[in-house]
Design a protein around this motif. Structure first.
Motif, short mmCIF file in Angstrom:
data_model
loop_
_atom_site.label_atom_id
_atom_site.label_comp_id
_atom_site.label_asym_id
_atom_site.label_seq_id
_atom_site.Cartn_x
_atom_site.Cartn_y
_atom_site.Cartn_z
N LYS A 2 -19.76 2.40 -0.77
CA LYS A 2 -18.56 2.78 -0.04
C LYS A 2 -17.59 1.53 -0.59
O LYS A 2 -18.15 0.12 -0.48
CB LYS A 2 -18.96 1.83 1.62
CG LYS A 2 -20.07 3.22 2.18
CD LYS A 2 -19.96 2.75 3.32
CE LYS A 2 -20.53 4.21 4.15
NZ LYS A 2 -20.86 3.84 5.59
N HIS A 4 -14.52 -1.15 1.39
CA HIS A 4 -14.36 -1.27 2.26
C HIS A 4 -12.83 -1.74 1.85
O HIS A 4 -12.94 -2.85 1.23
CB HIS A 4 -15.03 -1.97 3.63
CG HIS A 4 -15.73 -0.78 3.62
ND1 HIS A 4 -16.44 -0.17 4.50
CD2 HIS A 4 -16.69 -1.21 3.09
CE1 HIS A 4 -17.53 -0.17 4.18
NE2 HIS A 4 -18.76 -0.03 3.68
N THR A 20 -19.92 -1.64 -0.42
CA THR A 20 -21.03 -1.62 -0.09
C THR A 20 -22.31 -0.07 -0.32
O THR A 20 -21.85 0.59 -0.93
CB THR A 20 -21.24 -1.34 2.02
OG1 THR A 20 -20.76 -1.13 2.15
CG2 THR A 20 -20.93 -2.61 2.01
N GLU A 21 -23.63 -0.71 -0.16
CA GLU A 21 -24.41 1.04 0.01
C GLU A 21 -23.54 1.66 1.03
O GLU A 21 -22.84 1.16 2.17
CB GLU A 21 -25.83 0.74 -0.08
CG GLU A 21 -26.43 -0.68 -0.92
CD GLU A 21 -27.79 -0.64 -0.88
OE1 GLU A 21 -28.51 -0.50 0.67
OE2 GLU A 21 -28.58 -1.83 -1.23
N LYS A 23 -24.86 3.10 2.73
CA LYS A 23 -25.92 3.83 4.29
C LYS A 23 -25.38 2.14 4.97
O LYS A 23 -25.88 2.28 5.95
CB LYS A 23 -27.49 3.73 3.28
CG LYS A 23 -28.23 2.24 3.42
CD LYS A 23 -29.77 2.75 3.07
CE LYS A 23 -30.02 1.69 2.59
NZ LYS A 23 -31.45 1.24 2.26
N LYS A 24 -24.58 1.59 4.42
CA LYS A 24 -24.83 0.39 5.05
C LYS A 24 -23.15 0.79 6.77
O LYS A 24 -22.45 1.18 6.10
CB LYS A 24 -23.79 -1.17 4.45
CG LYS A 24 -23.22 -2.16 5.30
CD LYS A 24 -23.42 -2.92 4.31
CE LYS A 24 -23.19 -4.53 5.13
NZ LYS A 24 -24.09 -5.20 5.51
N SER A 25 -24.02 -0.01 7.83
CA SER A 25 -23.18 0.39 8.70
C SER A 25 -21.66 0.25 8.64
O SER A 25 -20.81 -0.91 8.44
CB SER A 25 -23.37 0.13 9.74
OG SER A 25 -22.36 0.24 10.98
N ASP A 26 -20.82 1.12 8.88
CA ASP A 26 -19.23 0.99 8.70
C ASP A 26 -18.69 -0.69 9.99
O ASP A 26 -17.94 -1.59 9.63
CB ASP A 26 -18.24 2.32 8.74
CG ASP A 26 -18.82 3.56 7.84
OD1 ASP A 26 -18.81 2.12 6.53
OD2 ASP A 26 -18.02 3.95 8.11
N ARG A 28 -20.80 -2.17 11.14
CA ARG A 28 -20.86 -3.64 11.26
C ARG A 28 -20.11 -4.47 10.39
O ARG A 28 -19.78 -5.08 10.36
CB ARG A 28 -22.03 -3.53 10.73
CG ARG A 28 -23.85 -3.38 11.77
CD ARG A 28 -23.87 -4.15 12.09
NE ARG A 28 -25.19 -3.16 13.44
CZ ARG A 28 -25.33 -3.70 14.56
NH1 ARG A 28 -24.44 -3.66 15.17
NH2 ARG A 28 -26.25 -2.84 15.06
N MET A 29 -19.26 -3.96 9.13
CA MET A 29 -18.28 -4.48 7.90
C MET A 29 -17.20 -5.15 9.12
O MET A 29 -17.59 -5.87 9.18
CB MET A 29 -18.71 -3.99 7.42
CG MET A 29 -17.69 -4.32 6.14
SD MET A 29 -16.02 -3.73 6.58
CE MET A 29 -15.61 -2.65 6.15
N TYR A 47 -16.37 3.82 12.59
CA TYR A 47 -16.57 3.10 14.00
C TYR A 47 -16.24 2.53 15.33
O TYR A 47 -15.48 1.54 16.36
CB TYR A 47 -15.18 2.62 13.43
CG TYR A 47 -15.29 2.00 11.53
CD1 TYR A 47 -14.58 0.33 12.17
CD2 TYR A 47 -14.15 3.29 11.19
CE1 TYR A 47 -14.82 0.09 9.99
CE2 TYR A 47 -14.51 2.76 9.36
CZ TYR A 47 -14.74 0.92 9.58
OH TYR A 47 -15.08 0.50 8.22
#
Length: 73
Positions: A2, A4, A20-21, A23-26, A28-29, A47
Motif C-alpha cells: 500500500k 499512503h 507498507t505491507e 495487511k497493515k491497518s490503514d 493505525r498509520m 479508517y
C-alpha cells in the motif's frame, strides 16, 4: 503493498509517502499523522475510527468518508 500519500494542497506534490505491507491497518498509520489545521482528508471505511475523527475535528482537519454500512448497487 500500500502507498499512503499526503499531498501538499499548494502544489499537489507529495509531502509524505509511506509504503507498507497490504495487511497493515490503514487507521493505525493515520493515527500517527500530525496534520495541519485546514488539511482535507479523504478516506475509505478502513479508517472508521470515531476517536480519530474527533481528534481531526478538534484540530480543524476536514475529512470525508463513506458511511459504514453503505452498500453499492
Amino acid at each position: 503493498m500500500k502507498a499512503h500519500v499526503l499531498l501538499d494542497h499548494d502544489d499537489y506534490l507529495p509531502s509524505y509517502v509511506l509504503i507498507t505491507e497490504a495487511k497493515k491497518s490503514d487507521v493505525r498509520m493515520a493515527q500517527g499523522l500530525d496534520l495541519n489545521a485546514g488539511s482535507i482528508v479523504a478516506v475509505d471505511r478502513g479508517y472508521n475510527d470515531y476517536a480519530l475523527f474527533g481528534k481531526w475535528t478538534d484540530r480543524d482537519v476536514f475529512f470525508v468518508t463513506r458511511p459504514e454500512g453503505e452498500r453499492r448497487l
